[in-house]
Scaffold this motif. Structure first.
Motif, mmCIF file in Angstrom:
data_model
loop_
_atom_site.group_PDB
_atom_site.id
_atom_site.type_symbol
_atom_site.label_atom_id
_atom_site.label_comp_id
_atom_site.label_asym_id
_atom_site.label_seq_id
_atom_site.Cartn_x
_atom_site.Cartn_y
_atom_site.Cartn_z
ATOM 1 N N GLN A 44 0.849 -1.200 0.000
ATOM 2 C CA GLN A 44 0.000 0.000 0.000
ATOM 3 C C GLN A 44 0.880 1.245 0.000
ATOM 4 O O GLN A 44 1.758 1.386 0.854
ATOM 5 C CB GLN A 44 -0.924 0.010 1.215
ATOM 6 N N LEU A 61 0.819 -8.817 4.468
ATOM 7 C CA LEU A 61 0.827 -10.252 4.204
ATOM 8 C C LEU A 61 -0.572 -10.764 3.846
ATOM 9 O O LEU A 61 -1.557 -10.361 4.467
ATOM 10 C CB LEU A 61 1.352 -10.971 5.458
ATOM 11 N N ARG A 62 -0.627 -11.639 2.858
ATOM 12 C CA ARG A 62 -1.876 -12.282 2.457
ATOM 13 C C ARG A 62 -1.690 -13.783 2.412
ATOM 14 O O ARG A 62 -0.614 -14.261 2.069
ATOM 15 C CB ARG A 62 -2.318 -11.784 1.065
ATOM 16 N N ASN A 116 5.808 -4.988 8.714
ATOM 17 C CA ASN A 116 5.295 -5.206 10.069
ATOM 18 C C ASN A 116 6.053 -6.347 10.724
ATOM 19 O O ASN A 116 6.256 -7.392 10.105
ATOM 20 C CB ASN A 116 3.812 -5.575 10.020
ATOM 21 N N ASP A 178 3.645 1.771 15.170
ATOM 22 C CA ASP A 178 2.388 1.554 14.449
ATOM 23 C C ASP A 178 1.185 1.709 15.380
ATOM 24 O O ASP A 178 1.318 1.561 16.591
ATOM 25 C CB ASP A 178 2.411 0.122 13.893
ATOM 26 N N ARG A 202 -5.817 4.619 12.391
ATOM 27 C CA ARG A 202 -6.927 5.099 11.569
ATOM 28 C C ARG A 202 -8.164 5.477 12.386
ATOM 29 O O ARG A 202 -9.024 6.211 11.905
ATOM 30 C CB ARG A 202 -7.266 4.116 10.468
ATOM 31 N N GLU A 238 -9.345 8.039 4.074
ATOM 32 C CA GLU A 238 -10.357 7.561 3.112
ATOM 33 C C GLU A 238 -11.015 8.658 2.302
ATOM 34 O O GLU A 238 -11.678 8.383 1.316
ATOM 35 C CB GLU A 238 -11.420 6.739 3.864
ATOM 36 N N TYR A 257 -7.191 4.144 1.752
ATOM 37 C CA TYR A 257 -7.952 3.796 0.542
ATOM 38 C C TYR A 257 -8.162 4.996 -0.375
ATOM 39 O O TYR A 257 -8.346 4.834 -1.574
ATOM 40 C CB TYR A 257 -9.314 3.201 0.931
#
Ligand code: C2E
Ligand code: CA
Ligand code: CA
Ligand code: CA
Length: 278
Positions: A44, A61-62, A116, A178, A202, A238, A257
Motif C-alpha cells: 500500500q 501479508l496475504r 510489520n 504503528d 486510523r 479515506e 484507501y
C-alpha cells in the motif's frame, strides 16, 4: 434497550463460535502453507502529504488457503505466532519485501518498504543480525527498510525492548511505531524509545470528520511527535477532506484507501509519481 442488548449478546456468541471453530481449522491449514507457497505480499502506497508523490509502501501479508480461501492477517497471524510459525513466516515476509524493494531500485524507483514485525520476532535475540543478513543478501541499503512495531509489543521488559530496537536502528534501519494511540502507552512513554516514524492509527483519522475533538487529538499527536523529531504518518485516510485536514496539521505521509488499497507489486511499479527523477 433490553432487546438491543439481547441482540448484541446473540451476535457476540455467534462471532465467538465462528472464531473458536476457526482456530483449529486455521491452525491445521497453516501446516506446510509456507512450503506450498500460499503466502504473498501486497503493498500500500505511502504518499507525501505535500506534493502527493509516492514515497514508500507498506508490505501487507496475504494468505490464500486452498481449504479456507483468503484468510485475513488479523485472523491467521496470531495463530501463526501460537504454533511457532511466526519467526519463519516473518523472515519470509522480510526477505520478500526487501527483494521487491531491491527490484524497484533496479528499475529506478526509490521506494522505502515498511514491514510489520511481530512480538516473537522482536523477542528473538538474533533478530537484528537476521535483518542485516537479509539486507546484505538483497543488496538493499538499510535506510530503505522501515520496520513497524506496535505499542502493545513494548509492554514487557522495557530495557530488553530498548536493546532490541536500538540494535535495529544501529543497523541503519528505520523504525516506526504503528497504531499509535490505541495501546497502553502515551506520548511521555514515547521518550523511552527511539523511533523515526509515528503512525497515527486510523481510529483518529476517522474521528477527524466527525467532531472537532478528533482534530484536536490529531493536532496534539502531530505537535508532540514533531517536537520529538518524528516523521508522522496518518493511516486509514479515506476521504479528500481527511487528507486536506491532515496535510494542514503537518502530517508528512499519508496512507489509506483514498490514495490506494494494498495492491500487487506490479501495480505499484506503474503508479504515477513513482520514478526517482520526478
Ligand atoms: P496494520 O499494520 O495497522 O495495517 C493496516 C491495515 O489497514 C491493513 O489491513 C490495511 O489493508 C488496512 N487499511 C489501509 N488503508 C485503509 C483505509 O483507508 N481504511 C481501512 N478501513 N483500512 C485500511 P490488513 O492488510 O488486513 O492487515 C491487518 C493487520 O495485520 C495489520 O495492521 C498488521 O497488524 C497485521 N499484518 C499484516 N501483514 C503483516 C505482516 O507481514 N507481519 C505481521 N507481523 N503483521 C502483519
Ligand atoms: Ca502496519
Ligand atoms: Ca497500523
Ligand atoms: Ca492495526
Amino acid at each position: 434497550l433490553r432487546k438491543a442488548g439481547t441482540g448484541r449478546a446473540r451476535f457476540f456468541s455467534q462471532d465467538l463460535q465462528a472464531h473458536l471453530a476457526g482456530y483449529a481449522e486455521v491452525r491445521s491449514a497453516l501446516v506446510g502453507a509456507l512450503e506450498r507457497e500460499e503466502f504473498f505480499l501486497v503493498y500500500q502506497p505511502q504518499v507525501c502529504a505535500v506534493i502527493g508523490r509516492v514515497l514508500g509502501v507498506e508490505a501487507l501479508l496475504r494468505w490464500q488457503s486452498p481449504a479456507l480461501g483468503q484468510v485475513p492477517p488479523d485472523r491467521f497471524i496470531p495463530v501463526a505466532e501460537n504454533v511457532g510459525l511466526m519467526p519463519r513466516l516473518g523472515d519470509w515476509v522480510l526477505a520478500s519485501a526487501c527483494r521487491q524493494a531491491g527490484q524497484w531500485r533496479a528499475e529506478g524507483k526509490s521506494l522505502r518498504v515498511a514491514v510489520n514485525i511481530s512480538a516473537t520476532q522482536l523477542e528473538d535475540s538474533q533478530f537484528s543480525d537476521r535483518v542485516r543478513a537479509i539486507l546484505a543478501e538483497q543488496a538493499l541499503p538499510a535506510e530503505w527498510l522501515e520496520l513497524e512495531v506496535t505499542e502493545s509489543m513494548l509492554v514487557g521488559d522495557v530495557a530488553e525492548c530498548q536493546r532490541a530496537l536500538q540494535a535495529i536502528r544501529r543497523a541503519g534501519v528505520k523504525l516506526a511505531l504503528d497504531d499509535f494511540g490505541t495501546g497502553y502507552s502515551n506520548l511521555a512513554y514515547l521518550r523511552h524509545f527511539t523511533f523515526d516514524t509515528l503512525k497515527i492509527d486510523r481510529l483518529f483519522t476517522n474521528a477527524m470528520n466527525n467532531d472537532s475533538s478528533g482534530d484536536a487529538l490529531v493536532r496534539a499527536i502531530v505537535a508532540t511527535g514533531s517536537e520529538l523529531g518524528l516523521d508522522i504518518v496518518a493511516e486509514g485516510v479515506e476521504t479528500a477532506e481527511q487528507a486536506e485536514a491532515l496535510r494542514k496539521l503537518g502530517c508528512s505521509r499519508m496512507q489509506g484507501y483514498y490514495f490506494s488499497r494494498p495492491v500487487p507489486a506490479a501495480e505499484i511499479s506503474v503508479m504515477p509519481g513513482i520514478d526517482a527523477a520526478d
